[in-house]
Write a protein that holds these residues in place. Structure first.
Motif, PDB file in Angstrom:
ATOM      1  N   THR A   1      18.197   7.822  80.832  1.00 15.59           N
ATOM      2  CA  THR A   1      19.253   8.014  81.836  1.00 15.59           C
ATOM      3  C   THR A   1      19.303   9.491  82.198  1.00 15.59           C
ATOM      4  O   THR A   1      18.728  10.339  81.506  1.00 15.59           O
TER       5      THR A   1
ATOM      6  N   LYS B   1      16.577   3.172  88.519  1.00 10.89           N
ATOM      7  CA  LYS B   1      16.577   2.808  87.106  1.00 10.89           C
ATOM      8  C   LYS B   1      15.322   3.378  86.448  1.00 10.89           C
ATOM      9  O   LYS B   1      14.244   3.391  87.046  1.00 10.89           O
TER      10      LYS B   1
ATOM     11  N   SER C   1      26.043  11.380  87.302  1.00  6.91           N
ATOM     12  CA  SER C   1      25.278  12.213  86.378  1.00  6.91           C
ATOM     13  C   SER C   1      25.693  13.677  86.480  1.00  6.91           C
ATOM     14  O   SER C   1      26.398  14.092  87.398  1.00  6.91           O
TER      15      SER C   1
ATOM     16  N   GLU D   1      28.593   3.554  81.800  1.00  8.63           N
ATOM     17  CA  GLU D   1      27.831   2.844  82.827  1.00  8.63           C
ATOM     18  C   GLU D   1      28.326   3.224  84.219  1.00  8.63           C
ATOM     19  O   GLU D   1      29.523   3.154  84.502  1.00  8.63           O
TER      20      GLU D   1
END
Length: 601
Positions: free
Chosen positions: A200, A185, A362, A358
């Motif tokens: 992110t 995170k 990636s 969510e």
């Protein structure tokens, strides 16, 4: 307090922006049925042991049978993984991925006797079998490739053992993937407008292009401080992956893990070393670009977090997804109506998963099983970089579509050496289109800067990654341990070499090695650089020579793996066995620097 911008959940994303995964399997039950079928059918492979040399009919029957099983296995693996990539926190699809991986290893184990048995057949006898006209000619390249790799294929018992450890060998990659996509995170920062946003993977690029230097610096430090907290774990994970490669290279009697990986495409080692040497010889171009960036940004000190913000501050190119699709369509007109028709089909028929949600994996990729259609995963943000990502990934997808449409299954899957050519050729054509249509001085400078960024990030930076891999794999081969400190030291020195003295090599950048997923597919990234060089040459031919070049290029896209990649590219007019395409690409960069200096400096 300002609201924190949160990512939508998967079920909150509009259906038109999701890929049509149901084109592979309509339900998980259908997946399970194929899983059960393959689990039983693959057991029949062993009934062919000791019989492959009996006759051409027996051999071709077996090869066709394995093709059908392989197609089924491909669907099973891709569906499980792509469903998991929609939301990596979904335990249902984590379980399917695990089951698919286990089945894949079992299938490989069942198949492991094949190459040793084929090689046990006297070469003259095998050549005679291959002269049959019973359909075996489809497997000509496959069988000759086996003969080429003869000294690296082991006994049936050893091949079965190596296949059995395949699942265990995937562990470093699986650990990194789960850590990078589900566990790590990043902090929240304030964006340019004072809104709190969570950093992110998908937002990182956009934030690093911010005009606000504080945003860039906080994003940069936020990313790398987060990885830095786990530096020893990440170093151990990477070290395990490098050691795994060394183990397989030694077992298969290759001089190095690099040569083992290159042998898959029959790529000469000199292609890899020529790339690094050619870039080293032209490092002055990168130093010149860094100095120009520092001057145009009017900074006393240029830092690593200043490398991505547009030089032309007055140009704001916000591009939504619908606009991006049209831009790509317009940019690829030189490839002809057939190519554009395939592109439209992809747009309109569920090939693309567009937006971040969510837990979504990636990055971006193209993947898909033979007999269905390609799929493209994006995490689209409204900027120029993501327009080029769309063009890039659709280049992969249309390459796959063309190859699958033309080639039998055994020859359809092209190798990664040529894959990056198709994707980056699209990028080069799109850039030339955008440059040709703008008359605005600052917008043109903005685009030239973006083009220069592609040289920096694709040709120079990927070569730096390739050199990092070569160094670290050599370290392990020489008995050195890869620790967080040693990896950071190697990476820092490479940044000094590649970026020069006109930029501060911030300590945070030393951790960048820890967040590069491609390092878990060793000696992959160099192909971005070689592919980019080939793409510049091919796009120039297409624009200058017209239909004849387009025809040659479409022939290349349809080639699959029917020839070695070096020969496929020669057929399209580019010889990657020499430094010439790299040097030619760097001449284009030099001209772009001249033009940028004339416009703004």
């Amino acid at each position: 307090m300002a609201n924190v911008a949160k990512l939508p959940k998967r079920n909150e994303v509009e259906q038109k922006y999701k890929w049509a995964i149901e084109d592979i399997y309509k339900t998980d039950e259908d997946w399970q049925n194929d899983y059960n079928f393959l689990s039983e059918e693959m057991k029949k492979l062993s009934s062919y042991k000791g019989k492959l040399g009996e006759s051409a009919d027996t051999l071709v029957t077996f090869l066709k049978f394995t093709d059908e099983l392989s197609k089924k296995a491909e669907k099973i693996i891709i569906y499980a993984n792509q469903k998991s990539h929609e939301d990596t926190t979904n335990s249902t699809y984590q379980n399917l991925v695990s089951k698919a991986s286990t089945l894949s290893v079992a299938f490989s184990s069942q198949f492991s006797f094949v190459e040793p048995e084929l090689l046990s057949i006297p070469e003259e006898q095998l050549e005679e079998l291959m002269k049959s006209k019973n359909g075996i000619e489809v497997y000509d390249k496959y069988l000759h490739d086996i003969l080429r790799k003869k000294e690296h294929i082991l006994s049936p018992e050893m091949e079965e053992l190596l296949a059995d450890v395949g699942e265990m060998a995937e562990t470093p990659d699986n650990i990194f993937s789960m850590f990078n996509n589900a566990d790590i995170k990043f902090p929240e920062i304030e964006d340019e407008d004072g809104n709190k946003v969570e950093i992110t993977h998908g937002r990182y690029s956009n934030l690093m292009q911010s005009k606000n230097r504080r945003v860039r610096k906080e994003t940069f430090e936020g990313i790398y401080s987060s990885y830095g907290k786990y530096k020893n774990t990440l170093a151990a994970t990477y070290h395990a992956n490098v050691k795994k490669e060394a183990f397989f290279a030694k077992a298969r009697k290759y001089p190095s893990s690099l040569e083992m990986r290159l042998s898959e495409g029959n790529i000469p080692k000199t292609v890899y070393t020529n790339l690094i040497e050619a870039v080293h010889d032209n490092m002055s171009l990168m130093y010149r670009y860094v100095a120009l960036r520092k001057k145009l940004l009017k900074l006393d000190e240029l830092h690593m977090y200043d490398l991505y913000t547009p030089i032309v501050a007055d140009v704001d190119m916000k591009i939504n997804y619908e606009e991006a699709k049209q831009m790509v369509l317009d940019g690829l007109k030189p490839l002809g109506e057939r190519y554009q028709g395939i592109l439209r089909e992809g747009y309109d028929n569920g090939w693309i998963d567009v937006y971040e949600n969510e837990g979504k994996r990636s990055g971006a990729y193209s993947w898909g099983p033979y007999g269905t259609h390609p799929y493209v995963l994006l995490n689209y943000q409204d900027d120029l970089n993501n327009v080029f990502t769309l063009a890039h990934e659709m280049g992969h997808a249309i390459h796959s579509y063309s190859s699958d449409e033309t080639q039998p299954y055994i020859n359809a899957e092209y190798l990664i050496f040529v894959a990056e050519v198709a994707s980056t050729c699209n990028e080069a054509l799109l850039m030339q289109h955008l440059l040709s249509k703008t008359e605005d001085k600052y917008q043109k400078a903005y685009l030239i800067n973006y083009f220069l960024e592609q040289f920096k990030s694709t040709l120079f930076r990927q070569t730096m990654f390739a050199e990092f891999e070569m160094i670290t794999h050599n370290m392990v081969a020489e008995g050195e341990a890869l620790t967080a400190d040693s990896l950071c030291e190697v990476y820092h020195k490479l940044n000094e070499l590649y970026f020069g003295k006109d930029i501060v090599i911030d300590k945070d950048i030393d951790m960048e090695w820890s967040r590069i997923p491609h390092f878990y597919t060793p000696f992959y990234v160099y192909q971005y650089a070689t592919g980019y060089s080939a793409a510049i040459a091919l796009s120039t031919k297409i624009l200058e020579e017209g239909q004849s070049a387009v025809d040659a290029y479409m022939g290349f896209l349809q080639g699959g793996s029917s020839k070695d990649p070096i020969d496929l590219l020669k057929g399209a007019g580019v010889d990657m066995a020499t430094k010439e395409p790299i040097n030619d690409a760097l001449k284009v960069m030099s001209k772009l620097l001249d033009e940028m200096e004339e416009l703004l400096a």
